[in-house]
Design a protein around this motif. Structure first.
Motif, PDB file in Angstrom:
ATOM      1  N   ALA A  95       1.700  -1.566   5.726  1.00 34.89           N
ATOM      2  CA  ALA A  95       1.615  -1.283   4.297  1.00 34.89           C
ATOM      3  C   ALA A  95       1.922  -2.497   3.434  1.00 34.89           C
ATOM      4  O   ALA A  95       1.613  -2.510   2.252  1.00 34.89           O
ATOM      5  CB  ALA A  95       2.585  -0.153   3.939  1.00 34.89           C
ATOM      6  N   TYR A 148      11.865   3.377  -0.291  1.00 36.61           N
ATOM      7  CA  TYR A 148      10.571   2.713  -0.403  1.00 36.61           C
ATOM      8  C   TYR A 148      10.727   1.373  -1.116  1.00 36.61           C
ATOM      9  O   TYR A 148      11.561   1.221  -2.005  1.00 36.61           O
ATOM     10  CB  TYR A 148       9.567   3.607  -1.142  1.00 36.61           C
ATOM     11  CG  TYR A 148       9.138   4.775  -0.294  1.00 36.61           C
ATOM     12  CD1 TYR A 148       8.064   4.659   0.572  1.00 36.61           C
ATOM     13  CD2 TYR A 148       9.833   5.973  -0.337  1.00 36.61           C
ATOM     14  CE1 TYR A 148       7.688   5.725   1.378  1.00 36.61           C
ATOM     15  CE2 TYR A 148       9.461   7.043   0.466  1.00 36.61           C
ATOM     16  CZ  TYR A 148       8.387   6.909   1.313  1.00 36.61           C
ATOM     17  OH  TYR A 148       8.020   7.944   2.115  1.00 36.61           O
ATOM     18  N   ASP A 186       0.883  -1.161   0.000  1.00 37.02           N
ATOM     19  CA  ASP A 186       0.000   0.000   0.000  1.00 37.02           C
ATOM     20  C   ASP A 186       0.921   1.211   0.000  1.00 37.02           C
ATOM     21  O   ASP A 186       1.472   1.599   1.032  1.00 37.02           O
ATOM     22  CB  ASP A 186      -0.890  -0.027   1.241  1.00 37.02           C
ATOM     23  CG  ASP A 186      -1.836   1.163   1.316  1.00 37.02           C
ATOM     24  OD1 ASP A 186      -1.604   2.177   0.620  1.00 37.02           O
ATOM     25  OD2 ASP A 186      -2.798   1.079   2.097  1.00 37.02           O
ATOM     26  N   ARG A 187       1.119   1.788  -1.147  1.00 31.48           N
ATOM     27  CA  ARG A 187       2.100   2.867  -1.306  1.00 31.48           C
ATOM     28  C   ARG A 187       1.707   4.133  -0.540  1.00 31.48           C
ATOM     29  O   ARG A 187       2.566   4.924  -0.173  1.00 31.48           O
ATOM     30  CB  ARG A 187       2.315   3.171  -2.778  1.00 31.48           C
ATOM     31  CG  ARG A 187       2.804   1.933  -3.505  1.00 31.48           C
ATOM     32  CD  ARG A 187       3.819   2.271  -4.549  1.00 31.48           C
ATOM     33  NE  ARG A 187       4.347   1.058  -5.130  1.00 31.48           N
ATOM     34  CZ  ARG A 187       5.427   0.435  -4.698  1.00 31.48           C
ATOM     35  NH1 ARG A 187       6.093   0.918  -3.685  1.00 31.48           N
ATOM     36  NH2 ARG A 187       5.852  -0.668  -5.269  1.00 31.48           N
ATOM     37  N   VAL A 188       0.446   4.318  -0.281  1.00 35.28           N
ATOM     38  CA  VAL A 188      -0.002   5.477   0.491  1.00 35.28           C
ATOM     39  C   VAL A 188       0.353   5.292   1.965  1.00 35.28           C
ATOM     40  O   VAL A 188       0.800   6.228   2.636  1.00 35.28           O
ATOM     41  CB  VAL A 188      -1.520   5.708   0.310  1.00 35.28           C
ATOM     42  CG1 VAL A 188      -2.018   6.820   1.208  1.00 35.28           C
ATOM     43  CG2 VAL A 188      -1.839   6.012  -1.150  1.00 35.28           C
ATOM     44  N   ALA A 189       0.168   4.074   2.476  1.00 37.47           N
ATOM     45  CA  ALA A 189       0.436   3.807   3.888  1.00 37.47           C
ATOM     46  C   ALA A 189       1.925   3.667   4.192  1.00 37.47           C
ATOM     47  O   ALA A 189       2.363   3.924   5.314  1.00 37.47           O
ATOM     48  CB  ALA A 189      -0.286   2.539   4.326  1.00 37.47           C
ATOM     49  N   CYS A 190       2.727   3.281   3.202  1.00 35.60           N
ATOM     50  CA  CYS A 190       4.151   3.013   3.433  1.00 35.60           C
ATOM     51  C   CYS A 190       4.891   4.293   3.809  1.00 35.60           C
ATOM     52  O   CYS A 190       4.771   5.322   3.147  1.00 35.60           O
ATOM     53  CB  CYS A 190       4.773   2.397   2.184  1.00 35.60           C
ATOM     54  SG  CYS A 190       6.513   1.983   2.392  1.00 35.60           S
ATOM     55  N   ASP A 191       5.664   4.208   4.894  1.00 33.78           N
ATOM     56  CA  ASP A 191       6.473   5.341   5.347  1.00 33.78           C
ATOM     57  C   ASP A 191       7.954   5.165   5.034  1.00 33.78           C
ATOM     58  O   ASP A 191       8.778   5.974   5.454  1.00 33.78           O
ATOM     59  CB  ASP A 191       6.292   5.552   6.853  1.00 33.78           C
ATOM     60  CG  ASP A 191       4.950   6.170   7.190  1.00 33.78           C
ATOM     61  OD1 ASP A 191       4.391   6.900   6.350  1.00 33.78           O
ATOM     62  OD2 ASP A 191       4.442   5.911   8.298  1.00 33.78           O
TER      63      ASP A 191
END
Length: 81
Positions: free
Chosen positions: A62, A35, A10-15
């Protein structure tokens, strides 16, 4: 038909913590910003077990395992006489 698993992000959730690459270096690479980059190859056996542990350990939640249906073998149509 059995289902295979592949690693998803989940690229939005990944920090960009990079823990997934530390736990699963054979399946996860990091880009220049830290990332993850993963392939789409189906996971089986030992790799699937390692992937499950990495998914559980992801601090941003993520990383995920996606179920993908396996393709049925191509069949030749029956010949009519």
């Amino acid at each position: 038909m059995a289902a295979a698993h592949s690693l998803g992000i989940d690229r939005v959730a990944c920090d960009g913590y990079g823990l997934c690459a530390e736990l699963l270096p054979e399946l996860v690479e990091l880009d220049e910003w830290g990332y993850p980059i993963v392939g789409s190859a189906p996971l089986t056996g030992e790799a699937l077990g390692h992937a499950r542990r990495a998914v559980t350990a992801c601090p941003a939640l993520a990383l995920r395992l996606d179920r993908t249906p396996e393709r049925a073998p191509d069949r030749q149509p029956a010949q009519r006489s």
